[in-house]
Design an enzyme around this catalytic site. Structure first.
Site, mmCIF file in Angstrom:
data_model
loop_
_atom_site.group_PDB
_atom_site.id
_atom_site.type_symbol
_atom_site.label_atom_id
_atom_site.label_comp_id
_atom_site.label_asym_id
_atom_site.label_seq_id
_atom_site.Cartn_x
_atom_site.Cartn_y
_atom_site.Cartn_z
ATOM 1 N N ALA A 83 -8.299 13.837 -99.154
ATOM 2 C CA ALA A 83 -7.633 13.848 -97.854
ATOM 3 C C ALA A 83 -8.657 14.135 -96.770
ATOM 4 C CB ALA A 83 -6.546 14.921 -97.823
ATOM 5 N N ALA A 125 -5.573 19.109 -94.643
ATOM 6 C CA ALA A 125 -4.427 18.473 -95.283
ATOM 7 C C ALA A 125 -3.853 19.317 -96.424
ATOM 8 C CB ALA A 125 -4.813 17.084 -95.805
ATOM 9 N N LYS A 141 -5.752 20.701 -99.156
ATOM 10 C CA LYS A 141 -6.393 20.508 -100.464
ATOM 11 C C LYS A 141 -6.583 21.830 -101.206
ATOM 12 C CE LYS A 141 -9.841 18.423 -98.502
ATOM 13 N NZ LYS A 141 -9.319 18.500 -97.138
ATOM 14 N N GLU A 155 -13.871 21.220 -102.936
ATOM 15 C CA GLU A 155 -15.031 20.639 -102.235
ATOM 16 C C GLU A 155 -15.733 19.604 -103.127
ATOM 17 O OE1 GLU A 155 -15.239 21.208 -99.164
ATOM 18 O OE2 GLU A 155 -14.233 23.127 -98.889
ATOM 19 N N ALA A 156 -14.946 18.797 -103.824
ATOM 20 C CA ALA A 156 -15.479 17.834 -104.796
ATOM 21 C C ALA A 156 -16.337 16.753 -104.160
ATOM 22 C CB ALA A 156 -14.331 17.198 -105.590
#
Length: 191
Positions: A9, A13, A15, A85-86
């Site tokens: 996103a 949003a 996450k 934080e991928a």
């Protein structure tokens, strides 16, 4: 069969709060989770934190972290791996996470931004978009009410930033989630 999930996103949003809710759900059922977040995000201090006040301890990864080894050498191994934080994962790390799902049978759920302040894919996001078993878009909201899909970097005065390094850690003081129309208007036509 375990799967690799990528929830993506724009900024703001939800996450991290979604990750923390998933963590709670697993732990409520007596399952072991392992949370990861990017060491690059110095605001995290070894925590996954949401804007709504939820937080949990997390392991830190950097580009040299072997996620396969870090997870599979735990005793006991976790029942689920959750990565915040991928977008900051390397391509190899995304494949290590896929291997956890495929070979170790551990569900892996990643959460991150899809694009940077220029509308370009982050390396981790690009890899996950290509290899994840399941892609889920979380919805952010632009000031106009449309779905926010872009992340505008702003300066101290709120003006759009056009150039710079792909990664600059910041929150609402540095980034604004916008729909593509308002992102393009803020930057001027990208073509």
């Amino acid at each position: 069969m375990a799967k690799l999930y990528f929830y993506y996103a724009s900024m703001n949003a939800g996450k991290s709060s979604t990750l923390l809710q998933a963590d709670f759900n697993y732990r409520e059922r007596g399952m072991r989770t392992m949370l990861w977040t990017a060491q690059l995000d110095t605001r995290s201090e070894g925590m996954v934190r949401s804007r709504i006040g939820l937080e949990a301890d997390a392991h830190l990864y950097d580009p040299a972290t072997d996620l396969w080894a870090e997870v599979t050498t735990r005793d006991p191994v976790p029942d689920c791996v959750l990565v915040d934080e991928a977008q900051f994962l390397t391509r190899d790390q995304a494949w290590q996470l896929a291997r956890l799902a495929d070979e170790a049978g551990i569900p892996v759920v990643c959460y991150g931004l899809r694009t940077d302040f220029r509308g370009e894919l982050f390396p981790g996001s690009a890899a996950l978009l290509g290899i994840a078993d399941k892609l889920v878009e979380l919805k952010g909201v632009c000031h106009c009410g449309r779905k926010a899909t872009m992340n505008l970097r702003v300066d101290a005065g709120g003006g759009a930033v056009h150039e710079g390094e792909q990664t600059e850690v910041g929150g609402n003081d540095r980034y604004v989630a916008l729909c593509r129309k308002h992102f393009s208007e803020a930057l001027g036509s990208p073509t």
